[in-house]
Design a protein around this motif. Structure first.
Motif, PDB file in Angstrom:
ATOM      1  N   GLU A  59      27.728  56.444  71.149  1.00 31.56           N
ATOM      2  CA  GLU A  59      27.419  57.814  70.709  1.00 31.56           C
ATOM      3  C   GLU A  59      28.667  58.516  70.173  1.00 31.56           C
ATOM      4  N   GLU A  60      29.811  58.283  70.844  1.00 34.87           N
ATOM      5  CA  GLU A  60      31.065  58.894  70.399  1.00 34.87           C
ATOM      6  C   GLU A  60      31.511  58.320  69.058  1.00 34.87           C
ATOM      7  N   ARG A  61      31.352  57.029  68.895  1.00 35.34           N
ATOM      8  CA  ARG A  61      31.703  56.409  67.616  1.00 35.34           C
ATOM      9  C   ARG A  61      30.813  56.960  66.498  1.00 35.34           C
ATOM     10  N   GLU A  62      29.531  57.039  66.777  1.00 30.70           N
ATOM     11  CA  GLU A  62      28.588  57.555  65.789  1.00 30.70           C
ATOM     12  C   GLU A  62      28.921  59.003  65.429  1.00 30.70           C
ATOM     13  N   GLY A  63      29.283  59.784  66.440  1.00 24.43           N
ATOM     14  CA  GLY A  63      29.647  61.175  66.191  1.00 24.43           C
ATOM     15  C   GLY A  63      30.840  61.285  65.262  1.00 24.43           C
ATOM     16  N   TYR A  64      31.835  60.437  65.473  1.00 21.89           N
ATOM     17  CA  TYR A  64      33.026  60.441  64.623  1.00 21.89           C
ATOM     18  C   TYR A  64      32.671  60.066  63.184  1.00 21.89           C
ATOM     19  N   TYR A  65      31.928  58.955  63.010  1.00 21.29           N
ATOM     20  CA  TYR A  65      31.603  58.495  61.664  1.00 21.29           C
ATOM     21  C   TYR A  65      30.677  59.461  60.930  1.00 21.29           C
ATOM     22  N   ASN A  66      29.823  60.147  61.657  1.00 13.38           N
ATOM     23  CA  ASN A  66      28.966  61.155  61.031  1.00 13.38           C
ATOM     24  C   ASN A  66      29.808  62.272  60.416  1.00 13.38           C
ATOM     25  N   LEU A  67      30.847  62.696  61.138  1.00 10.96           N
ATOM     26  CA  LEU A  67      31.730  63.736  60.619  1.00 10.96           C
ATOM     27  C   LEU A  67      32.484  63.246  59.377  1.00 10.96           C
ATOM     28  N   ILE A  68      32.912  61.998  59.399  1.00  7.54           N
ATOM     29  CA  ILE A  68      33.606  61.417  58.247  1.00  7.54           C
ATOM     30  C   ILE A  68      32.683  61.396  57.031  1.00  7.54           C
ATOM     31  N   GLN A  69      31.436  60.980  57.249  1.00  4.99           N
ATOM     32  CA  GLN A  69      30.474  60.904  56.144  1.00  4.99           C
ATOM     33  C   GLN A  69      30.188  62.286  55.558  1.00  4.99           C
ATOM     34  N   GLN A  70      30.321  63.313  56.392  1.00  9.26           N
ATOM     35  CA  GLN A  70      30.086  64.673  55.931  1.00  9.26           C
ATOM     36  C   GLN A  70      31.326  65.271  55.257  1.00  9.26           C
ATOM     37  N   GLY A  71      32.397  64.465  55.193  1.00 10.16           N
ATOM     38  CA  GLY A  71      33.614  64.935  54.552  1.00 10.16           C
ATOM     39  C   GLY A  71      34.450  65.845  55.430  1.00 10.16           C
ATOM     40  N   LYS A  72      34.192  65.851  56.732  1.00  7.24           N
ATOM     41  CA  LYS A  72      34.912  66.734  57.656  1.00  7.24           C
ATOM     42  C   LYS A  72      36.033  65.958  58.349  1.00  7.24           C
ATOM     43  N   GLN A  73      37.036  65.537  57.574  1.00  2.00           N
ATOM     44  CA  GLN A  73      38.101  64.693  58.095  1.00  2.00           C
ATOM     45  C   GLN A  73      38.894  65.341  59.225  1.00  2.00           C
ATOM     46  N   GLU A  74      39.267  66.589  59.041  1.00  2.50           N
ATOM     47  CA  GLU A  74      40.060  67.276  60.064  1.00  2.50           C
ATOM     48  C   GLU A  74      39.268  67.415  61.362  1.00  2.50           C
ATOM     49  N   GLU A  75      38.019  67.791  61.223  1.00  2.00           N
ATOM     50  CA  GLU A  75      37.156  67.931  62.401  1.00  2.00           C
ATOM     51  C   GLU A  75      36.939  66.581  63.074  1.00  2.00           C
ATOM     52  N   ALA A  76      36.819  65.535  62.252  1.00  2.00           N
ATOM     53  CA  ALA A  76      36.629  64.187  62.784  1.00  2.00           C
ATOM     54  C   ALA A  76      37.859  63.734  63.568  1.00  2.00           C
ATOM     55  N   LYS A  77      39.046  64.020  63.027  1.00  4.06           N
ATOM     56  CA  LYS A  77      40.293  63.643  63.704  1.00  4.06           C
ATOM     57  C   LYS A  77      40.408  64.354  65.053  1.00  4.06           C
ATOM     58  N   LYS A  78      40.102  65.621  65.068  1.00 10.54           N
ATOM     59  CA  LYS A  78      40.161  66.397  66.307  1.00 10.54           C
ATOM     60  C   LYS A  78      39.166  65.849  67.325  1.00 10.54           C
ATOM     61  N   TYR A  79      37.979  65.526  66.846  1.00  8.21           N
ATOM     62  CA  TYR A  79      36.933  64.967  67.714  1.00  8.21           C
ATOM     63  C   TYR A  79      37.389  63.634  68.307  1.00  8.21           C
ATOM     64  N   LEU A  80      37.958  62.763  67.448  1.00 10.28           N
ATOM     65  CA  LEU A  80      38.401  61.445  67.908  1.00 10.28           C
ATOM     66  C   LEU A  80      39.531  61.578  68.924  1.00 10.28           C
ATOM     67  N   ASP A  81      40.497  62.440  68.656  1.00  7.08           N
ATOM     68  CA  ASP A  81      41.614  62.643  69.591  1.00  7.08           C
ATOM     69  C   ASP A  81      41.108  63.081  70.965  1.00  7.08           C
ATOM     70  N   GLU A  82      40.118  63.945  70.947  1.00  6.38           N
ATOM     71  CA  GLU A  82      39.554  64.455  72.208  1.00  6.38           C
ATOM     72  C   GLU A  82      38.877  63.343  72.995  1.00  6.38           C
ATOM     73  N   LYS A  83      38.116  62.510  72.301  1.00  7.30           N
ATOM     74  CA  LYS A  83      37.394  61.424  72.970  1.00  7.30           C
ATOM     75  C   LYS A  83      38.357  60.338  73.463  1.00  7.30           C
ATOM     76  N   LEU A  84      39.397  60.072  72.669  1.00 10.57           N
ATOM     77  CA  LEU A  84      40.384  59.077  73.084  1.00 10.57           C
ATOM     78  C   LEU A  84      41.158  59.545  74.313  1.00 10.57           C
ATOM     79  N   LYS A  85      41.422  60.823  74.381  1.00  6.29           N
ATOM     80  CA  LYS A  85      42.167  61.378  75.508  1.00  6.29           C
ATOM     81  C   LYS A  85      41.441  61.119  76.825  1.00  6.29           C
ATOM     82  N   ALA A  86      40.102  61.133  76.761  1.00  6.40           N
ATOM     83  CA  ALA A  86      39.310  60.941  77.975  1.00  6.40           C
ATOM     84  C   ALA A  86      39.422  59.516  78.525  1.00  6.40           C
ATOM     85  N   ILE A  87      39.647  58.531  77.632  1.00  7.44           N
ATOM     86  CA  ILE A  87      39.740  57.140  78.109  1.00  7.44           C
ATOM     87  C   ILE A  87      41.181  56.647  78.175  1.00  7.44           C
TER      88      ILE A  87
END
Length: 396
Positions: free
Chosen positions: A240-268
């Motif tokens: 679900e987290e991977r899908e969430g990241y790629y969905n943001l990328i597909q929408q052209g929201k690179q900055e938001e996607a990066k922030k989202y990925l950093d947040e999810k990576l921090k948890a693991i």
């Protein structure tokens, strides 16, 4: 017959076996239209109904909706697909005739082989269902339950296609018969030592001149410098987290996607750090792969992956970090859209020219496939000329 087998199957096996996603035939054409003749082969008629049954399966398989079919921009593509389906039907009719002349007919042996093949597919799919259930933490059911589930899914797809089980078995038996016929027609094709030597010399020269060809070569004869062998432990993000990241990328929201990925990576990250510390403390990398890594493939656990700059097996940042390691060195946890990777470099592979003896068997198989394909194409061309084929593509 390796590559030839796949190639031949494309010519003689129509799309009667539906994809796991399911294919539904849409019967919207009046019966009178289905009786129109769309081709003739050896004087035998191919009716539009036969064409539509296969064409509608192709449409469903490739996701071609009525809207797409009516869209002007896809007009030429749809036309080509229809022509291709008709060509498949014609080719099959030709092969049926030639096989019959050679004494090949559907018999009990082929029927039984088709049944046995189907049963093996059921068992394989049942095992997949079982592994999926276990990976999701579900309590394993009895073996018969998974097997029955696999059979039920297949029967559902078969029913959607408008086929009975016996019709499917008969069609698959005919496929097998035609494959045996093709084998018989090509049994005299041989590969000489000169063929092998010529292939080796020509392909080695091309690969040395343009190392990028090595990546897709049927037989790798040259290995450029800079290749390494690695294994990795992947601490994964959830699907679900991977899908969430790629969905943001597909929408052209690179900055938001990066922030989202950093947040999810921090948890693991704590888990990744814990595993890294275990590696540095001397624990077996392979044992930690088995315990922690999402990638538990035989490749990762045994020989590892061979990568090089631009290989694309890992995310760019992961690949770059791996290539900077020394032999035996382990990387810090490296984040990617898949999760955290801990890479161990096992070997820096030197530039190498493989000898003819090292690659002789592989070359022989490829050359044999090529020669079989050439003869098969020649035979088909000859048979089609004598079949007095007539096409009525305007009726499609």
């Amino acid at each position: 017959m390796r590559r030839f087998g796949k190639y031949c199957a494309m010519l003689i096996v129509l799309v009667f076996i539906l994809s796991a996603a399911g294919c539904t035939l849409i019967e919207v054409v009046p019966e009178k239209d289905r009786q129109r003749v769309v081709a003739e082969v050896y004087g035998e008629k191919i009716l539009k109904g036969e064409f539509l049954d296969v064409y509608n399966q192709q449409k469903a398989y490739y996701g071609i909706t009525e809207e797409i079919e009516k869209d002007a921009q896809y007009k030429d593509t749809i036309k080509e697909i229809k022509k291709d389906v008709l060509e498949q039907l014609i080719t099959r009719k030709v092969l049926q005739k030639k096989a019959e002349q050679a004494g090949f007919t559907v018999n009990e042996e082929y029927i039984n082989e088709a049944r046995k093949e189907l049963e093996e597919q059921f068992k394989s799919y049942a095992e997949t269902l079982k592994q999926q259930a276990q990976s999701q933490g579900e309590k394993a059911q009895g073996e018969k339950d998974y097997l029955e589930e696999a059979r039920n899914e297949w029967r559902k797809q078969l029913n959607n296609a408008g086929l009975t089980e016996e019709e499917y078995i008969t069609r698959r038996a005919e496929d097998i018969m035609l494959e045996k016929f093709a084998e018989k027609m090509l049994e005299d094709v041989k590969v000489t030592e000169q063929d092998i030597k010529q292939y080796y010399d020509e392909q080695l020269n091309k690969q040395k001149q343009d190392p990028s060809l090595v990546e897709t070569a049927l037989v790798q004869l040259y290995r450029p410098a800079g290749w390494v062998r690695v294994k990795h432990i992947l601490i994964p993000l959830s699907s679900e987290e991977r899908e969430g990241y790629y969905n943001l990328i597909q929408q052209g929201k690179q900055e938001e996607a990066k922030k989202y990925l950093d947040e999810k990576l921090k948890a693991i990250e704590p888990t990744a750090r814990e595993v890294y510390d275990k590696v540095k403390a001397g624990e077996s990398f392979e044992a930690l792969i088995e315990t922690y890594s999402e990638d538990k493939s035989a490749t990762n656990k045994e020989d590892g992956y061979v990568i090089y700059k631009g290989s694309g097996l890992f995310a760019e940042e992961v690949e770059q970090a791996a290539l900077e390691l020394d032999e035996g060195e382990v990387s810090q946890p490296i984040g990617s859209p898949l999760g955290y990777h801990i890479i161990k470099l096992y070997e820096k592979l030197p530039e190498k020219v493989f000898t003819l003896e090292e690659k002789k068997e592989e070359i022989e198989a490829v050359v044999l496939d090529d020669k079989r394909n050439d003869k098969w194409n020649s035979l088909l061309e000859e048979w089609k000329k004598e079949a007095k084929i007539k096409k009525y593509e305007n009726r499609l």
